[in-house]
Design a protein around this motif. Sequence first.
Motif, PDB file in Angstrom:
ATOM      1  N   THR A 105      -8.081  23.969  40.159  1.00  0.00           N
ATOM      2  CA  THR A 105      -8.934  22.513  39.566  1.00  0.00           C
ATOM      3  C   THR A 105      -7.699  22.152  38.164  1.00  0.00           C
ATOM      4  O   THR A 105      -7.503  21.239  38.066  1.00  0.00           O
ATOM      5  CB  THR A 105     -10.268  22.590  39.198  1.00  0.00           C
ATOM      6  OG1 THR A 105     -10.614  22.982  40.595  1.00  0.00           O
ATOM      7  CG2 THR A 105     -10.784  21.210  38.791  1.00  0.00           C
ATOM      8  N   MET A 106      -7.696  23.221  36.917  1.00  0.00           N
ATOM      9  CA  MET A 106      -7.453  23.082  35.949  1.00  0.00           C
ATOM     10  C   MET A 106      -6.635  22.432  36.033  1.00  0.00           C
ATOM     11  O   MET A 106      -5.834  21.791  35.415  1.00  0.00           O
ATOM     12  CB  MET A 106      -7.761  23.793  35.060  1.00  0.00           C
ATOM     13  CG  MET A 106      -9.373  24.477  34.582  1.00  0.00           C
ATOM     14  SD  MET A 106      -9.467  25.655  33.002  1.00  0.00           S
ATOM     15  CE  MET A 106      -7.864  26.528  32.759  1.00  0.00           C
ATOM     16  N   GLU A 107      -5.703  23.840  37.210  1.00  0.00           N
ATOM     17  CA  GLU A 107      -4.014  22.661  37.288  1.00  0.00           C
ATOM     18  C   GLU A 107      -3.818  21.467  38.204  1.00  0.00           C
ATOM     19  O   GLU A 107      -2.543  21.409  37.357  1.00  0.00           O
ATOM     20  CB  GLU A 107      -3.556  24.119  37.785  1.00  0.00           C
ATOM     21  CG  GLU A 107      -1.354  24.409  37.635  1.00  0.00           C
ATOM     22  CD  GLU A 107      -1.383  24.242  36.686  1.00  0.00           C
ATOM     23  OE1 GLU A 107       0.421  23.834  36.157  1.00  0.00           O
ATOM     24  OE2 GLU A 107      -1.500  25.131  35.883  1.00  0.00           O
ATOM     25  N   THR A 108      -4.534  21.398  38.760  1.00  0.00           N
ATOM     26  CA  THR A 108      -4.516  20.249  39.766  1.00  0.00           C
ATOM     27  C   THR A 108      -4.669  18.814  38.251  1.00  0.00           C
ATOM     28  O   THR A 108      -3.465  18.152  38.685  1.00  0.00           O
ATOM     29  CB  THR A 108      -5.032  19.874  40.839  1.00  0.00           C
ATOM     30  OG1 THR A 108      -5.188  21.181  41.791  1.00  0.00           O
ATOM     31  CG2 THR A 108      -5.099  18.760  41.381  1.00  0.00           C
ATOM     32  N   GLU A 109      -6.001  19.026  37.508  1.00  0.00           N
ATOM     33  CA  GLU A 109      -6.156  17.680  36.780  1.00  0.00           C
ATOM     34  C   GLU A 109      -5.007  17.664  35.529  1.00  0.00           C
ATOM     35  O   GLU A 109      -4.349  16.869  35.168  1.00  0.00           O
ATOM     36  CB  GLU A 109      -7.226  18.083  35.864  1.00  0.00           C
ATOM     37  CG  GLU A 109      -8.421  18.192  36.509  1.00  0.00           C
ATOM     38  CD  GLU A 109      -9.918  18.665  36.489  1.00  0.00           C
ATOM     39  OE1 GLU A 109     -10.371  18.644  34.823  1.00  0.00           O
ATOM     40  OE2 GLU A 109     -11.148  18.682  36.820  1.00  0.00           O
ATOM     41  N   ARG A 110      -4.261  18.867  35.023  1.00  0.00           N
ATOM     42  CA  ARG A 110      -3.089  19.306  34.115  1.00  0.00           C
ATOM     43  C   ARG A 110      -2.106  18.276  35.086  1.00  0.00           C
ATOM     44  O   ARG A 110      -0.943  17.482  33.933  1.00  0.00           O
ATOM     45  CB  ARG A 110      -2.876  20.595  34.088  1.00  0.00           C
ATOM     46  CG  ARG A 110      -1.900  20.443  32.737  1.00  0.00           C
ATOM     47  CD  ARG A 110      -2.010  21.859  31.957  1.00  0.00           C
ATOM     48  NE  ARG A 110      -1.637  22.775  33.602  1.00  0.00           N
ATOM     49  CZ  ARG A 110       0.244  23.015  33.708  1.00  0.00           C
ATOM     50  NH1 ARG A 110       0.872  21.947  32.735  1.00  0.00           N
ATOM     51  NH2 ARG A 110       0.755  23.681  34.069  1.00  0.00           N
ATOM     52  N   SER A 112      -1.866  16.062  37.996  1.00  0.00           N
ATOM     53  CA  SER A 112      -2.087  14.754  37.880  1.00  0.00           C
ATOM     54  C   SER A 112      -1.430  14.128  37.561  1.00  0.00           C
ATOM     55  O   SER A 112      -0.802  13.106  39.133  1.00  0.00           O
ATOM     56  CB  SER A 112      -3.962  14.518  38.515  1.00  0.00           C
ATOM     57  OG  SER A 112      -4.117  14.279  36.460  1.00  0.00           O
ATOM     58  N   LYS A 113      -0.819  14.075  36.737  1.00  0.00           N
ATOM     59  CA  LYS A 113       0.198  12.944  35.895  1.00  0.00           C
ATOM     60  C   LYS A 113       1.163  13.206  36.370  1.00  0.00           C
ATOM     61  O   LYS A 113       2.154  12.237  37.029  1.00  0.00           O
ATOM     62  CB  LYS A 113       0.035  12.895  34.357  1.00  0.00           C
ATOM     63  CG  LYS A 113      -1.858  12.526  34.052  1.00  0.00           C
ATOM     64  CD  LYS A 113      -1.747  12.511  32.593  1.00  0.00           C
ATOM     65  CE  LYS A 113      -2.877  12.157  31.985  1.00  0.00           C
ATOM     66  NZ  LYS A 113      -2.989  12.207  30.369  1.00  0.00           N
TER      67      LYS A 113
END
Length: 151
Positions: A105-110, A112-113
């Motif tokens: 989740t953290m990697e995806t959020e990071r 996502s941009k």
Amino acid sequence: MDIIISVSVALIAVAFVVLVYFLSRALKSLQLTLDNVAVTLDSLEKQLDGVTRETTDLLHKTNKIAEDVQKKADSLNTVFSAVQDFGQSVQKVNHSVRKVTDQITMETERQSKQISQTVQWGNAALNLWEKWKLKKSNVEASTKQYSRGGV
């Protein structure tokens, strides 16, 4: 006075005989009562021996049952330990899955941009490709039309 002494002695003798008679009847009655008590005590002793034997047997059986229950309880302790270990293992797996999920989740959020920008660049590239294909097909169509007209 001799007569009085004789009569007194005779009266004492009769009283003594009467006393001995009633005393012997009382002693005979007491003897019967004591015989009955002895018989009752013998019977009671036999019954008490039987109760004592049964109580001893019951105590032995109770001890055997208690030992059996203890063995079974001890064997259940190993089952409970295994279940506890299994629960701890499942808890560790859940913790690991949660940790991996949090990292994803953290990697995806990071990222996502970056993903969003990549998708936008991809859409832009597709739009350019479609425009180029459209332009190429228009140019070819024009060229074919020009070639037909000039022949």
